[in-house]
Design a protein around this motif. Sequence first.
Motif, PDB file in Angstrom:
ATOM      1  N   SER A  79       0.752  -1.346   0.067  1.00  0.00           N
ATOM      2  CA  SER A  79       0.079  -0.163   0.073  1.00  0.00           C
ATOM      3  C   SER A  79       0.942   1.286   0.164  1.00  0.00           C
ATOM      4  O   SER A  79       2.009   1.220   0.544  1.00  0.00           O
ATOM      5  N   PHE A  80       0.338   2.241  -0.560  1.00  0.00           N
ATOM      6  CA  PHE A  80       1.049   3.582  -0.463  1.00  0.00           C
ATOM      7  C   PHE A  80       1.009   4.297   0.909  1.00  0.00           C
ATOM      8  O   PHE A  80       2.198   4.597   1.207  1.00  0.00           O
ATOM      9  N   GLN A  84       4.843   5.354   2.686  1.00  0.00           N
ATOM     10  CA  GLN A  84       4.828   6.827   3.215  1.00  0.00           C
ATOM     11  C   GLN A  84       5.608   6.689   4.616  1.00  0.00           C
ATOM     12  O   GLN A  84       6.553   7.489   5.132  1.00  0.00           O
ATOM     13  N   GLU A 162       5.627   1.806  -9.282  1.00  0.00           N
ATOM     14  CA  GLU A 162       4.629   1.563  -8.493  1.00  0.00           C
ATOM     15  C   GLU A 162       4.072   2.905  -7.524  1.00  0.00           C
ATOM     16  O   GLU A 162       2.766   3.137  -7.631  1.00  0.00           O
ATOM     17  N   LEU A 163       4.910   3.725  -7.468  1.00  0.00           N
ATOM     18  CA  LEU A 163       4.286   4.947  -6.967  1.00  0.00           C
ATOM     19  C   LEU A 163       3.583   6.085  -8.027  1.00  0.00           C
ATOM     20  O   LEU A 163       2.594   6.648  -7.590  1.00  0.00           O
ATOM     21  N   HIS A 166      -0.223   6.018  -7.566  1.00  0.00           N
ATOM     22  CA  HIS A 166      -0.754   6.614  -6.431  1.00  0.00           C
ATOM     23  C   HIS A 166      -0.602   8.053  -6.380  1.00  0.00           C
ATOM     24  O   HIS A 166      -1.358   8.807  -5.832  1.00  0.00           O
ATOM     25  N   THR A 167       0.433   8.515  -6.950  1.00  0.00           N
ATOM     26  CA  THR A 167       0.849  10.181  -6.513  1.00  0.00           C
ATOM     27  C   THR A 167       1.771  10.614  -7.608  1.00  0.00           C
ATOM     28  O   THR A 167       2.100   9.850  -8.531  1.00  0.00           O
TER      29      THR A 167
END
Length: 250
Positions: A79-80, A84, A162-163, A166-167
């Motif tokens: 998960s993101f 973090q 992968e990032l 999400h962002t």
Amino acid sequence: MKKFIAYFDLLGYKQFITNNDHNEVRRRIMHIMRDMETALSEGNFRESIHGHVVADMSNSKINCINISDTILFWTNDDSFESFQEFIRVVYRYNWNGILFNFAARGSLVFDEIEVIAHRLVNQGGGTYNVNPMFGKGLVNAHLKAESQNWAGCVIDKSVIEELQKHTDVEHFLKPYAIRYQVPYKKGFEVSEQEFVLKIIEGNLNSTAYTNTKRNIEDNFASDNKDISNIRVQELLANTIKFLDVFKEGV
């Protein structure tokens, strides 16, 4: 399941072991453990039952293991939210090691990893303690770290890809990483710049730069490590070259 993995290889570990007596080695290994714990706690501390101040790792969701000269951090999932916390932990561990304690080269990858942990103490007082680790992520992280020619930590493209799901990668990584041409060993060169973890927040004026440069040089030479050979001089020079990026006016 794929997870976020950080692999750190402590530089000069063999000389550290062979050039110091047992008690000194044990003392310094406790410092390495302290840095791992401080990273996992993100700088939070608590008072122990013995009255000592210790790192408060009670809320950490990141896994960590140290085997000889290798230190691994990894998430429980993909998960993101996990990333973090993960990036904050490995960022803290990396700059602290390079500037103040025990320099390492490292890599962050996104791939498969699994650990089977088991410990048994028998009636005779013997122990059966196993921590088999496996997965393509472990291999890829090892190869990426070992191929570098400096003390520093690179973020593999598997993490970046992968990032991106999400962002905004550039914006999110700005507090932690910059693009840089990573120095690799011959035969492992990568043509484009990659994201690497920062070792300085902000910029350094002339005095701060000189002091930080001295810290890195002293760190390489600490624990009776020999820095006179060409290989170590190359690692050190490449690390200082990266520090130059953070000088005011560059």
